[in-house]
Design an enzyme around this catalytic site. Structure first.
Site, mmCIF file in Angstrom:
data_model
loop_
_atom_site.group_PDB
_atom_site.id
_atom_site.type_symbol
_atom_site.label_atom_id
_atom_site.label_comp_id
_atom_site.label_asym_id
_atom_site.label_seq_id
_atom_site.Cartn_x
_atom_site.Cartn_y
_atom_site.Cartn_z
ATOM 1 N N ASP A 149 31.862 46.741 68.724
ATOM 2 C CA ASP A 149 32.672 47.544 67.819
ATOM 3 C C ASP A 149 33.551 46.600 67.022
ATOM 4 O O ASP A 149 34.458 45.969 67.575
ATOM 5 C CB ASP A 149 33.536 48.525 68.622
ATOM 6 C CG ASP A 149 34.122 49.615 67.753
ATOM 7 O OD1 ASP A 149 33.836 49.610 66.547
ATOM 8 O OD2 ASP A 149 34.867 50.457 68.281
ATOM 9 N N ASP A 265 34.363 34.877 57.341
ATOM 10 C CA ASP A 265 34.755 35.469 58.623
ATOM 11 C C ASP A 265 34.054 34.747 59.769
ATOM 12 O O ASP A 265 33.478 35.375 60.663
ATOM 13 C CB ASP A 265 34.426 36.965 58.642
ATOM 14 C CG ASP A 265 35.206 37.723 59.715
ATOM 15 O OD1 ASP A 265 36.228 37.184 60.199
ATOM 16 O OD2 ASP A 265 34.814 38.851 60.064
#
Length: 468
Positions: A149, A265
């Site tokens: 998640d 990222d």
């Protein structure tokens, strides 16, 4: 065909304005013109009445229109020229990019040459799945099939009808920002093929009930899971495996930068591992295209706390060196097995990169290294970890110009991985070069730093210091 319409329209507009300027309309008023069609009232010798400044207005309008059209034409020509230059630079980088593609992979599709076709079964050359078939593949997005998640969506394990195991990323919301990230990730991954980048199998249509991305399934979790997460066990990830992870991740980032892409990222949660601990770098939702002819892109800082380049955060200037800083954090995670951010640590060490720099400068590297790696018992491992810490130190410099490029990082990691005797010879020959790379306020050479770290663990530390 479209790119030639604007210059032609501008040229016609310029010609019309010039014609009005050279041949203004008749100065006679409406009454004189109407009288010419009335018998006995038209007097050709009568002087024209005053036009009350209308001629001047027409001239001003004609001049302004002509100048505006010329400026528009000039702007369009500049845009066409810059696009041609960018395509030329990309073609120069193509040989390197093609060398990075595995021999068993086909050449990546070029989004500029692939027409969008959401009415068929592809989008930017990527297969379009229906929402229904992905819903069935994940057993209606069963919570027991959740793989992870993240900040942008939940990833589920799925099994397609053709037998392929997949990871289905389900974006949280279908707002404009999510659609933009969705399209960005598809566009970037559609053009990439590298053995250390996760493979995109397809996606749903933008007009689908939900935005879904379908990747190859990478079964062995993330690097973060193995270092300090649910799969972490002392000794399970030996130093040789960690070196392999560092080199393969660096190789993927070198390929991205050569393809004019900044990941933005880079973190251990986005580095996936297969059953052989081979790296698959994932999650390109924040990635940006980065032309080779610019030094930075001005944009609002985005990324994960603990990994974001300080200069990018302060100056809003994204560059390829931003990925280098984030990779430096990954290196110190591989050395320490600690998370990038931990609010239970001392205030000055909440961010792992600050903790690493403090330990390096205070010559207490042995307090920072994961004890299960054998740093104190195996001289070869100690030597390699020390060298990787030196490299991480350079990557974590607050000023981007003091950091190495990803190509230099990869070359250094490959040298460190060589047999110890061969590496020692290379290091003696390269002391002067490394000393130059560690200048700008950090006066000691890598070899002297290594001696200081080792001596702090075995005897009294030397008087050598690193000034900041």
């Amino acid at each position: 065909m479209k790119k030639f319409l604007l210059p032609n329209a501008a040229a016609i507009f310029t010609f019309a304005a010039a014609f009005l300027l050279l041949f203004p309309p008749s100065l006679a008023d409406d009454d004189d013109i109407s009288n010419c069609f009335t018998p006995g009232k038209c007097n050709p010798f009568r002087p024209p009445p005053s036009d009350d400044g209308r001629t001047r207005k027409r001239i001003i309008i004609g001049v302004c229109s002509g100048v505006g059209a010329l400026l528009l034409t000039f702007l369009v020509l500049i845009i066409c020229y810059r696009r041609r230059q960018l395509r030329r630079k990309r073609s120069h980088m193509l040989p390197y990019v093609q060398r990075s593609i595995p021999s068993n992979q086909s050449n990546p599709p070029n989004p500029s040459s692939v027409k969008e076709n959401e009415n068929g079964n592809t989008y930017l050359g990527v297969h379009l799945f229906t929402y229904k078939e992905l819903e069935e593949a994940t057993n209606h997005f069963d919570s027991n099939k959740e793989l992870g998640d993240g900040g942008f969506g939940t990833v589920y394990y799925g099994l397609l009808k053709d037998g392929r195991a997949v990871a289905v990323k389900r974006l949280f919301e279908s707002n404009f920002k999510r659609v933009e990230q969705f399209m960005n990730e598809v566009e970037i991954l559609a053009r990439l093929r590298h053995r250390n980048l996760v493979l995109l199998y397809g996606c749903t249509s933008r007009s689908s009930r939900e935005l879904l991305l379908v990747y190859e399934y990478v079964p062995n979790g993330t690097v973060a899971d193995h270092l300090h997460g649910k799969l972490a066990k002392p000794g399970k990830l030996p130093w040789s495996t960690r070196m392999k992870i560092a080199i393969e991740t660096a190789s993927a980032l070198v390929y991205l930068h050569a393809s004019e892409i900044i990941h933005r990222d880079v973190k251990t949660n986005n580095i996936l591992l297969d059953n052989n601990y081979c790296v698959k770098v994932a999650d390109f939702g924040l990635s940006r295209l980065f032309p080779l002819d610019v030094t930075h892109v001005s944009t609002a800082p985005q990324g994960t706390p603990g990994y974001v380049d300080p200069e990018y955060h302060q100056c809003y200037q994204l560059s390829d060196k931003s990925d280098v800083f984030s990779f430096g954090v990954v290196l110190v995670e591989l050395i320490s097995s600690m998370p990038a951010v931990d609010i239970t640590r001392h205030r000055q060490e909440i961010n792992l990169f600050n903790m690493a720099i403090n330990k390096i400068q205070s010559r207490t590297l042995h307090e920072f290294v994961d004890p299960s790696l054998g740093f104190e018992s195996d001289y070869k491992i100690q030597d390699m970890i020390t060298s990787v810490a030196e490299l991480a130190f350079r990557c974590l410099q607050s000023i981007k110009d003091e950091r190495p490029t990803m190509m230099e990082v990869l070359d250094t990691l490959n040298i460190i991985q060589k047999p110890n005797t061969e590496k020692a010879t290379d290091r003696d020959a390269d002391i002067s070069d490394d000393a130059v790379l560690l200048k700008n306020g950090y006066g000691s050479s890598p070899s002297s730093i290594s001696v200081s770290w080792v001596s702090s663990n075995t005897s009294t530390a030397t008087n050598e210091t690193i000034s900041s």
